[in-house]
Design a protein around this motif. Structure first.
Motif, PDB file in Angstrom:
ATOM      1  N   VAL A 201       0.840  -1.207   0.000  1.00  0.00           N
ATOM      2  CA  VAL A 201       0.000   0.000   0.000  1.00  0.00           C
ATOM      3  C   VAL A 201       0.870   1.250   0.000  1.00  0.00           C
ATOM      4  O   VAL A 201       0.605   2.217  -0.747  1.00  0.00           O
ATOM      5  CB  VAL A 201      -0.945  -0.015   1.214  1.00  0.00           C
ATOM      6  CG1 VAL A 201      -1.702   1.304   1.326  1.00  0.00           C
ATOM      7  CG2 VAL A 201      -1.932  -1.163   1.108  1.00  0.00           C
TER       8      VAL A 201
ATOM      9  N   GLU B 215       2.463   1.741  -3.467  1.00  0.00           N
ATOM     10  CA  GLU B 215       1.487   2.249  -4.429  1.00  0.00           C
ATOM     11  C   GLU B 215       1.193   3.732  -4.179  1.00  0.00           C
ATOM     12  O   GLU B 215       1.110   4.524  -5.132  1.00  0.00           O
ATOM     13  CB  GLU B 215       0.195   1.426  -4.321  1.00  0.00           C
ATOM     14  CG  GLU B 215      -0.748   1.574  -5.500  1.00  0.00           C
ATOM     15  CD  GLU B 215      -1.465   2.904  -5.496  1.00  0.00           C
ATOM     16  OE1 GLU B 215      -1.798   3.377  -4.382  1.00  0.00           O
ATOM     17  OE2 GLU B 215      -1.683   3.464  -6.566  1.00  0.00           O
TER      18      GLU B 215
ATOM     19  N   VAL C 187     -10.976   1.214  -8.762  1.00  0.00           N
ATOM     20  CA  VAL C 187      -9.628   1.761  -8.654  1.00  0.00           C
ATOM     21  C   VAL C 187      -8.851   1.546  -9.957  1.00  0.00           C
ATOM     22  O   VAL C 187      -8.016   2.394 -10.336  1.00  0.00           O
ATOM     23  CB  VAL C 187      -8.904   1.122  -7.452  1.00  0.00           C
ATOM     24  CG1 VAL C 187      -8.445  -0.291  -7.748  1.00  0.00           C
ATOM     25  CG2 VAL C 187      -7.715   1.968  -7.022  1.00  0.00           C
TER      26      VAL C 187
ATOM     27  N   THR D 187      -9.243   8.090  -7.519  1.00  0.00           N
ATOM     28  CA  THR D 187      -8.213   7.163  -7.048  1.00  0.00           C
ATOM     29  C   THR D 187      -7.909   7.373  -5.573  1.00  0.00           C
ATOM     30  O   THR D 187      -7.770   6.408  -4.803  1.00  0.00           O
ATOM     31  CB  THR D 187      -6.933   7.338  -7.878  1.00  0.00           C
ATOM     32  OG1 THR D 187      -7.244   7.196  -9.267  1.00  0.00           O
ATOM     33  CG2 THR D 187      -5.897   6.310  -7.492  1.00  0.00           C
TER      34      THR D 187
ATOM     35  N   LEU E 263      -8.398   4.549  -2.481  1.00  0.00           N
ATOM     36  CA  LEU E 263      -7.287   4.022  -1.684  1.00  0.00           C
ATOM     37  C   LEU E 263      -7.246   4.638  -0.289  1.00  0.00           C
ATOM     38  O   LEU E 263      -7.231   3.919   0.711  1.00  0.00           O
ATOM     39  CB  LEU E 263      -5.971   4.279  -2.410  1.00  0.00           C
ATOM     40  CG  LEU E 263      -4.711   3.783  -1.691  1.00  0.00           C
ATOM     41  CD1 LEU E 263      -4.740   2.271  -1.533  1.00  0.00           C
ATOM     42  CD2 LEU E 263      -3.456   4.223  -2.437  1.00  0.00           C
TER      43      LEU E 263
ATOM     44  N   TRP F 239     -10.077   1.769   0.988  1.00  0.00           N
ATOM     45  CA  TRP F 239      -9.248   0.564   1.095  1.00  0.00           C
ATOM     46  C   TRP F 239      -8.526   0.484   2.436  1.00  0.00           C
ATOM     47  O   TRP F 239      -8.434  -0.595   3.028  1.00  0.00           O
ATOM     48  CB  TRP F 239      -8.236   0.517  -0.054  1.00  0.00           C
ATOM     49  CG  TRP F 239      -8.815   0.060  -1.361  1.00  0.00           C
ATOM     50  CD1 TRP F 239      -9.989   0.495  -1.929  1.00  0.00           C
ATOM     51  CD2 TRP F 239      -8.269  -0.905  -2.258  1.00  0.00           C
ATOM     52  NE1 TRP F 239     -10.189  -0.135  -3.133  1.00  0.00           N
ATOM     53  CE2 TRP F 239      -9.152  -1.004  -3.362  1.00  0.00           C
ATOM     54  CE3 TRP F 239      -7.126  -1.677  -2.260  1.00  0.00           C
ATOM     55  CZ2 TRP F 239      -8.929  -1.847  -4.434  1.00  0.00           C
ATOM     56  CZ3 TRP F 239      -6.883  -2.521  -3.331  1.00  0.00           C
ATOM     57  CH2 TRP F 239      -7.776  -2.612  -4.407  1.00  0.00           C
TER      58      TRP F 239
ATOM     59  N   GLU G 184       1.433   0.198 -10.548  1.00  0.00           N
ATOM     60  CA  GLU G 184       0.303   0.388  -9.633  1.00  0.00           C
ATOM     61  C   GLU G 184      -0.829  -0.591  -9.942  1.00  0.00           C
ATOM     62  O   GLU G 184      -1.497  -1.089  -9.023  1.00  0.00           O
ATOM     63  CB  GLU G 184      -0.220   1.832  -9.744  1.00  0.00           C
ATOM     64  CG  GLU G 184       0.725   2.879  -9.182  1.00  0.00           C
ATOM     65  CD  GLU G 184       0.171   4.273  -9.357  1.00  0.00           C
ATOM     66  OE1 GLU G 184      -0.970   4.512  -8.932  1.00  0.00           O
ATOM     67  OE2 GLU G 184       0.878   5.127  -9.928  1.00  0.00           O
TER      68      GLU G 184
ATOM     69  N   TYR H 248      -2.188  -2.979  -6.980  1.00  0.00           N
ATOM     70  CA  TYR H 248      -3.588  -3.026  -6.558  1.00  0.00           C
ATOM     71  C   TYR H 248      -4.110  -4.467  -6.565  1.00  0.00           C
ATOM     72  O   TYR H 248      -4.855  -4.873  -5.669  1.00  0.00           O
ATOM     73  CB  TYR H 248      -4.444  -2.147  -7.479  1.00  0.00           C
ATOM     74  CG  TYR H 248      -4.449  -0.694  -7.097  1.00  0.00           C
ATOM     75  CD1 TYR H 248      -4.839  -0.286  -5.833  1.00  0.00           C
ATOM     76  CD2 TYR H 248      -4.089   0.288  -8.020  1.00  0.00           C
ATOM     77  CE1 TYR H 248      -4.853   1.059  -5.485  1.00  0.00           C
ATOM     78  CE2 TYR H 248      -4.102   1.626  -7.677  1.00  0.00           C
ATOM     79  CZ  TYR H 248      -4.479   2.006  -6.408  1.00  0.00           C
ATOM     80  OH  TYR H 248      -4.481   3.344  -6.074  1.00  0.00           O
TER      81      TYR H 248
END
Length: 636
Positions: free
Chosen positions: A53, A56, A117, A180, A184, A188, A249, A253
């Motif tokens: 994470v 990214e 995403v 995005t 995230l 997320w 990325e 993901y």
């Protein structure tokens, strides 16, 4: 009552012994972790989901910060000597997010997490690549385009078409970037934390820390390329970065999605209400079976105005949240001039600060913001989430009092009657006899301002003789005490960064913990719209009050909005917790003949009703909620 239970839960988690925590996780596993060396821990961290994470987020924010810095320079290069394109781009970006923020959030709520995403990532990076390619072609063939036959009308149409296409693609990239970040940073990470509030706080702080570091370093890297090589190479570098970053990325993901099975389960809109109804049903006495009612068919009006209805429903959903006052208070902080934006930088330049001094202050403010991300997790663990917001908010506005004092400090250009004084009439507006010549006049220096239009004429005056046109430095020979005002202003702005970012993290986590999963996207979309709206307002105020002599009004107005935002958060905190501070105990201690004493962590605390000892003084909050009459007397 729900807020009281939430506060009790936070206090219990904060006061729970570390031994119980280890028991819950398993003593064997904990002992094994303690025996691991530094190298093993690094290997475990690199292979963990959290590292994926963070990687990214680093790639994404680095590309965003490079593009947001470079796009303004590209637009200025396309129209030398004018900031019109930059202003149009900024205004279009704000309007797009304001109008489409709720619609984008609603789309995120109705779409599977991985699909949402991925689409956002491809659209964002693809738009940046396409825009960079168009810019590169324009820079390469600029001379040929200017020499095309067809007259000035044809040339103007071609130039305007290229500019419109560039701004449109850049705005699409901004909207996709907002989607995005919502996926995230707002959704997320909540699922990855798995209900662990401490882990969620650390994830939020780390993501903000990555963003702030990228904001400092990414513009430096791309600026070196554009300065020492060329603008064309800078555009090609950004396009290549986004292409490579998009592939990496996309893979990251997928890895995170596979490693966290909970991300595959997403509650859709309408399911929450059904689940709540099923829980209230008695299994022994089931309700009468009713025929399933079909939904009415969608009308032609609903089909035509579906985006408008989605926008309206999104704003309604936002204001129906219990935490909307905290979010609205955060958005008020965007209507401020007390930050390191172009307006503040341009103002302090007029007050005699050098480029080096301003750059050092910007770096110091960024470092303090990063320090705030380190302070936030332990502070939240120690005093709780809502108290952290009160502490950080109070720290923020109290430091900004220095900025208010700078308005009347020595060296301040503030003049509340600037526009009403007769001396503001220039000599060019006065008819003089033929034998009287004009004295030296003030004319702006070209390319010396970051402000559009008439702002240059007031912000950056330089004394120029009518015949020789030799500029003079208005700050030359200025005594040190004349810098008192700008020193107070920049001290307040710089030191206030730590409280500001801690407050931002607090409100973000409150939304993550409070807003339902099926409304998280639309609520954060509306929050982004409010933030951009307040940011757009502060630019419009500069157009109304452009002179340095009236900048004091903007400082005072910024402080008012900041205090109003923190007061809104305080009202939300009092609504949830039932009080702001525990003044009741202090009042009882101050009464004559009172037997109360100051309790320390070593002294046992007893329940006044059962005389049972409590774990610590803070457990007094964990008792039953007092009656309304008692609460009004003992708490504020």
């Amino acid at each position: 009552m729900a807020g009281r239970e939430e506060e009790i839960e936070e206090d219990q988690q904060r006061l729970r012994p570390e031994k119980d925590e280890r028991t819950r996780e398993g003593t064997e596993e904990t002992g094994h972790e303690d025996q691991k060396g530094c190298t093993d821990r690094i290997k475990d961290f690199v292979g963990s989901t959290v590292f994926l994470v963070y990687t990214e987020a680093t790639l994404s924010t680095w590309g965003d910060r490079m593009w947001s810095f470079a796009v303004s320079l590209f637009l200025i290069d396309l129209s030398p000597g004018s900031l019109r394109l930059t202003a149009v781009y900024g205004f279009s970006k704000s309007c797009a997010v304001l109008l489409l923020g709720a619609i984008i959030g609603d789309w995120i709520d109705r779409t599977a997490r991985l699909t949402a995403v991925r689409v956002s990532l491809v659209v964002q990076n693809g738009s940046v690549v396409l825009c960079s390619v168009v810019l590169s072609l324009t820079l390469v063939y600029r001379t040929q385009i200017e020499k095309l036959q067809g007259g000035w009308v044809m040339t103007l149409c071609q130039t305007v078409f290229i500019q419109v296409v560039l701004i449109f693609i850049a705005v699409v990239a901004i909207l996709a970037g907002q989607a995005t970040r919502i996926c995230l940073n707002k959704d997320w990470v909540v699922v990855i934390a798995g209900g662990d509030k401490e882990k969620l706080a650390k994830l939020n702080a780390a993501m903000r820390r990555i963003d702030l570091c990228s904001k400092i370093l990414a513009p430096v890297v791309v600026a070196q390329i554009m300065t020492f090589v060329s603008m064309l190479v800078g555009a090609v570098f950004i396009a290549g970065w986004n292409m490579v970053s998009m592939v990496i990325e996309y893979y990251l993901y997928h890895r995170v999605y596979v490693s966290v099975p909970a991300l595959a389960v997403k509650e859709k809109k309408g399911e929450e209400r059904k689940k709540g109804r099923d829980k209230n049903e008695d299994p022994e006495n089931p309700p009468d079976v009713q025929p399933v009612q079909k939904k009415p068919p969608t009308t032609c009006f609903q089909k035509m105005f579906k985006p408008v209805l989605t926008l309206v429903n999104g704003w309604k959903t936002y204001f129906q949240q219990t935490c909307f006052r905290a979010g609205f208070g955060l958005s008020l902080l965007y209507m401020t001039f007390l930050g390191f934006d172009n307006i503040m930088v341009g103002f302090v330049y007029t007050q005699g600060l050098s480029e080096l001094a301003v750059s050092l202050l910007v770096a110091a403010g960024a470092l303090l913001g990063v320090a705030g991300t380190f302070v936030y997790p332990p502070l939240r663990k120690k005093v709780g989430l809502h108290r952290t917001g009160l502490i950080s908010g109070t720290l923020h506005w109290s430091i900004l009092i220095l900025c208010v004092a700078s308005v009347w400090a020595p060296g301040s250009p503030f003049d509340p009657f600037y526009y009403t004084r007769a001396s503001n009439v220039t000599l060019t507006d006065v008819t003089l006899p033929p034998d009287v010549s004009l004295p030296p006049t003030y004319t702006p220096i070209s390319n010396s301002s970051v402000f559009p239009g008439s702002f240059n004429e007031t912000i950056f005056p330089t004394l120029v003789d009518n015949t020789t046109a030799v500029p003079e430095d208005p700050t030359e020979g200025r005594p040190l005490w004349m810098y008192t005002s700008v020193a107070l202003l920049m001290t307040g702005v710089t030191l206030g960064r730590i409280g500001l970012w801690m407050y931002d993290l607090t409100v973000t986590q409150i939304f993550q913990e409070t807003v339902g999963e099926n409304h998280r996207g639309v609520v954060f979309g509306v929050q982004n719209s409010l933030n951009f709206f307040m940011d757009m307002m502060h630019f419009l105020l500069v157009i109304v009050l452009p002179a340095p002599e009236t900048f004091g009004f903007l400082i005072l107005l910024s402080f008012v909005f900041t205090v109003a935002g923190h007061l809104l958060y305080a009202s939300y905190s009092r609504q949830i917790r039932g009080h702001l501070f525990h003044f009741g105990i202090l009042c009882r201690m101050c009464k004559p003949g009172s037997s109360h004493k100051l309790v320390t962590s070593a002294d046992p605390v007893h329940d006044p009703a059962t005389q049972a000892p409590l774990t610590s003084p803070e457990n007094a909050d964990s008792q039953e909620e007092p009656t309304p009459n008692t609460e009004e007397k003992t708490s504020v």
